[in-house]
Design a protein around this motif. Structure first.
Motif, PDB file in Angstrom:
ATOM      1  N   GLU A  59     -13.041 -37.681   4.488  1.00 42.86           N
ATOM      2  CA  GLU A  59     -12.269 -38.077   3.309  1.00 42.86           C
ATOM      3  C   GLU A  59     -11.275 -36.982   2.916  1.00 42.86           C
ATOM      4  O   GLU A  59     -10.129 -37.279   2.552  1.00 42.86           O
ATOM      5  N   ALA A  60     -11.683 -35.725   3.009  1.00 42.73           N
ATOM      6  CA  ALA A  60     -10.765 -34.615   2.678  1.00 42.73           C
ATOM      7  C   ALA A  60      -9.579 -34.609   3.636  1.00 42.73           C
ATOM      8  O   ALA A  60      -8.419 -34.459   3.201  1.00 42.73           O
ATOM      9  N   ILE A  61      -9.833 -34.790   4.932  1.00 40.60           N
ATOM     10  CA  ILE A  61      -8.750 -34.825   5.920  1.00 40.60           C
ATOM     11  C   ILE A  61      -7.820 -36.002   5.634  1.00 40.60           C
ATOM     12  O   ILE A  61      -6.591 -35.884   5.680  1.00 40.60           O
ATOM     13  N   LYS A  62      -8.391 -37.159   5.306  1.00 41.57           N
ATOM     14  CA  LYS A  62      -7.572 -38.339   5.001  1.00 41.57           C
ATOM     15  C   LYS A  62      -6.715 -38.098   3.763  1.00 41.57           C
ATOM     16  O   LYS A  62      -5.545 -38.500   3.715  1.00 41.57           O
ATOM     17  N   GLN A  63      -7.273 -37.438   2.753  1.00 42.64           N
ATOM     18  CA  GLN A  63      -6.510 -37.158   1.519  1.00 42.64           C
ATOM     19  C   GLN A  63      -5.367 -36.184   1.792  1.00 42.64           C
ATOM     20  O   GLN A  63      -4.264 -36.372   1.282  1.00 42.64           O
ATOM     21  N   ILE A  64      -5.635 -35.144   2.576  1.00 47.02           N
ATOM     22  CA  ILE A  64      -4.584 -34.194   2.932  1.00 47.02           C
ATOM     23  C   ILE A  64      -3.475 -34.921   3.674  1.00 47.02           C
ATOM     24  O   ILE A  64      -2.289 -34.787   3.365  1.00 47.02           O
ATOM     25  N   ASP A  65      -3.871 -35.735   4.654  1.00 43.25           N
ATOM     26  CA  ASP A  65      -2.899 -36.489   5.439  1.00 43.25           C
ATOM     27  C   ASP A  65      -2.092 -37.426   4.545  1.00 43.25           C
ATOM     28  O   ASP A  65      -0.858 -37.467   4.621  1.00 43.25           O
ATOM     29  N   HIS A  66      -2.768 -38.170   3.687  1.00 44.61           N
ATOM     30  CA  HIS A  66      -2.073 -39.106   2.800  1.00 44.61           C
ATOM     31  C   HIS A  66      -1.046 -38.367   1.939  1.00 44.61           C
ATOM     32  O   HIS A  66       0.100 -38.808   1.803  1.00 44.61           O
ATOM     33  N   PHE A  67      -1.439 -37.249   1.384  1.00 48.94           N
ATOM     34  CA  PHE A  67      -0.534 -36.497   0.515  1.00 48.94           C
ATOM     35  C   PHE A  67       0.705 -36.036   1.277  1.00 48.94           C
ATOM     36  O   PHE A  67       1.824 -36.241   0.822  1.00 48.94           O
ATOM     37  N   PHE A  68       0.511 -35.462   2.468  1.00 50.14           N
ATOM     38  CA  PHE A  68       1.646 -34.903   3.188  1.00 50.14           C
ATOM     39  C   PHE A  68       2.448 -35.935   3.964  1.00 50.14           C
ATOM     40  O   PHE A  68       3.584 -35.677   4.328  1.00 50.14           O
ATOM     41  N   VAL A  69       1.875 -37.121   4.211  1.00 52.08           N
ATOM     42  CA  VAL A  69       2.619 -38.157   4.919  1.00 52.08           C
ATOM     43  C   VAL A  69       3.246 -39.150   3.945  1.00 52.08           C
ATOM     44  O   VAL A  69       4.391 -39.552   4.103  1.00 52.08           O
ATOM     45  N   SER A  70       2.504 -39.530   2.917  1.00 54.96           N
ATOM     46  CA  SER A  70       2.956 -40.624   2.052  1.00 54.96           C
ATOM     47  C   SER A  70       3.484 -40.179   0.695  1.00 54.96           C
ATOM     48  O   SER A  70       4.259 -40.901   0.079  1.00 54.96           O
ATOM     49  N   VAL A  71       3.050 -39.039   0.192  1.00 58.41           N
ATOM     50  CA  VAL A  71       3.410 -38.657  -1.170  1.00 58.41           C
ATOM     51  C   VAL A  71       4.591 -37.701  -1.217  1.00 58.41           C
ATOM     52  O   VAL A  71       5.563 -37.932  -1.911  1.00 58.41           O
ATOM     53  N   VAL A  72       4.517 -36.616  -0.450  1.00 60.83           N
ATOM     54  CA  VAL A  72       5.577 -35.604  -0.525  1.00 60.83           C
ATOM     55  C   VAL A  72       6.588 -35.793   0.582  1.00 60.83           C
ATOM     56  O   VAL A  72       6.327 -36.452   1.589  1.00 60.83           O
ATOM     57  N   GLN A  73       7.751 -35.223   0.385  1.00 62.90           N
ATOM     58  CA  GLN A  73       8.767 -35.223   1.416  1.00 62.90           C
ATOM     59  C   GLN A  73       8.729 -33.854   2.088  1.00 62.90           C
ATOM     60  O   GLN A  73       8.832 -32.821   1.441  1.00 62.90           O
ATOM     61  N   LEU A  74       8.573 -33.875   3.413  1.00 61.38           N
ATOM     62  CA  LEU A  74       8.526 -32.640   4.187  1.00 61.38           C
ATOM     63  C   LEU A  74       9.911 -32.316   4.723  1.00 61.38           C
ATOM     64  O   LEU A  74      10.716 -33.221   4.959  1.00 61.38           O
ATOM     65  N   PRO A  75      10.198 -31.032   4.945  1.00 59.72           N
ATOM     66  CA  PRO A  75      11.458 -30.698   5.592  1.00 59.72           C
ATOM     67  C   PRO A  75      11.444 -31.252   7.007  1.00 59.72           C
ATOM     68  O   PRO A  75      10.377 -31.372   7.621  1.00 59.72           O
ATOM     69  N   SER A  76      12.601 -31.596   7.526  1.00 64.12           N
ATOM     70  CA  SER A  76      12.636 -32.128   8.882  1.00 64.12           C
ATOM     71  C   SER A  76      12.207 -31.041   9.842  1.00 64.12           C
ATOM     72  O   SER A  76      12.552 -29.882   9.674  1.00 64.12           O
ATOM     73  N   GLY A  77      11.440 -31.438  10.847  1.00 65.39           N
ATOM     74  CA  GLY A  77      10.878 -30.480  11.791  1.00 65.39           C
ATOM     75  C   GLY A  77      11.853 -30.039  12.862  1.00 65.39           C
ATOM     76  O   GLY A  77      11.468 -29.387  13.813  1.00 65.39           O
ATOM     77  N   GLY A  78      13.112 -30.394  12.721  1.00 66.57           N
ATOM     78  CA  GLY A  78      14.081 -30.104  13.762  1.00 66.57           C
ATOM     79  C   GLY A  78      14.518 -28.668  13.861  1.00 66.57           C
ATOM     80  O   GLY A  78      15.283 -28.308  14.721  1.00 66.57           O
ATOM     81  N   GLN A  79      14.035 -27.818  12.964  1.00 64.06           N
ATOM     82  CA  GLN A  79      14.454 -26.423  13.032  1.00 64.06           C
ATOM     83  C   GLN A  79      13.821 -25.743  14.221  1.00 64.06           C
ATOM     84  O   GLN A  79      12.694 -26.005  14.569  1.00 64.06           O
ATOM     85  N   ALA A  80      14.560 -24.842  14.837  1.00 62.78           N
ATOM     86  CA  ALA A  80      14.048 -24.142  16.028  1.00 62.78           C
ATOM     87  C   ALA A  80      13.233 -22.940  15.655  1.00 62.78           C
ATOM     88  O   ALA A  80      13.276 -22.448  14.598  1.00 62.78           O
TER      89      ALA A  80
END
Length: 149
Positions: free
Chosen positions: A128-149
């Motif tokens: 459940e903790a892993i699912k909550q972390i995943d939900h927050f970082f995938v569905s709730v917040v906006q992450l910077p694009s990973g395209g940086q080198a």
């Protein structure tokens, strides 16, 4: 109202406990749709992030799950190196550890961890903790694009 499109992210788990690695892999395989890469010590974690051999072709992670008590390079050192590196500091780091010590919590936030999560000891709680972390970082917040080198 339409559901937002679920996006897949790349997650790096830096964890030396085989049981925790297994439970995290199970959570990702059974419930989550993101790529999970695992390294088992702090030195390998930094080599992965810097794309040093044998990690030259790995994707840049969108999220790092970092244990504190690691061999070869302590998780606190890894966190400091990540946040001191202009090419890596934008990657969110969630400290995922068994330590409930106030000094570990405080030090992690002083080193600019994005979150501190104490690992639940039971399987269901851990999943459940892993699912909550995943939900927050995938569905709730906006992450910077990973395209940086």
């Amino acid at each position: 109202m339409t559901q937002p499109e679920v996006r897949c992210i790349n997650v790096l788990l830096v964890e030396d406990d085989p049981g925790d690695v297994l439970m995290t892999r199970e959570a990702f395989e059974d419930y989550l749709h993101n790529r999970l890469d695992v390294v088992t010590d702090g030195a390998a974690g930094m080599a992965y992030l810097r794309k040093e051999p044998p990690y030259t072709d790995v994707p840049r992670p969108d999220l790092i799950l970092l244990d504190l008590n690691l061999p070869r390079r302590d998780g606190r050192q890894v966190l400091q190196e990540i946040k001191d590196d202009p090419d890596l500091r934008h990657i969110p780091v969630v400290v995922l550890t068994t330590s409930q010590a106030e000094e570990d919590v405080l030090r992690s936030y002083q080193l600019h961890a994005n979150a501190y999560v104490t690992k639940p000891v039971d399987f269901e709680g851990f999943i459940e903790a892993i699912k909550q972390i995943d939900h927050f970082f995938v569905s709730v917040v906006q992450l910077p694009s990973g395209g940086q080198a």
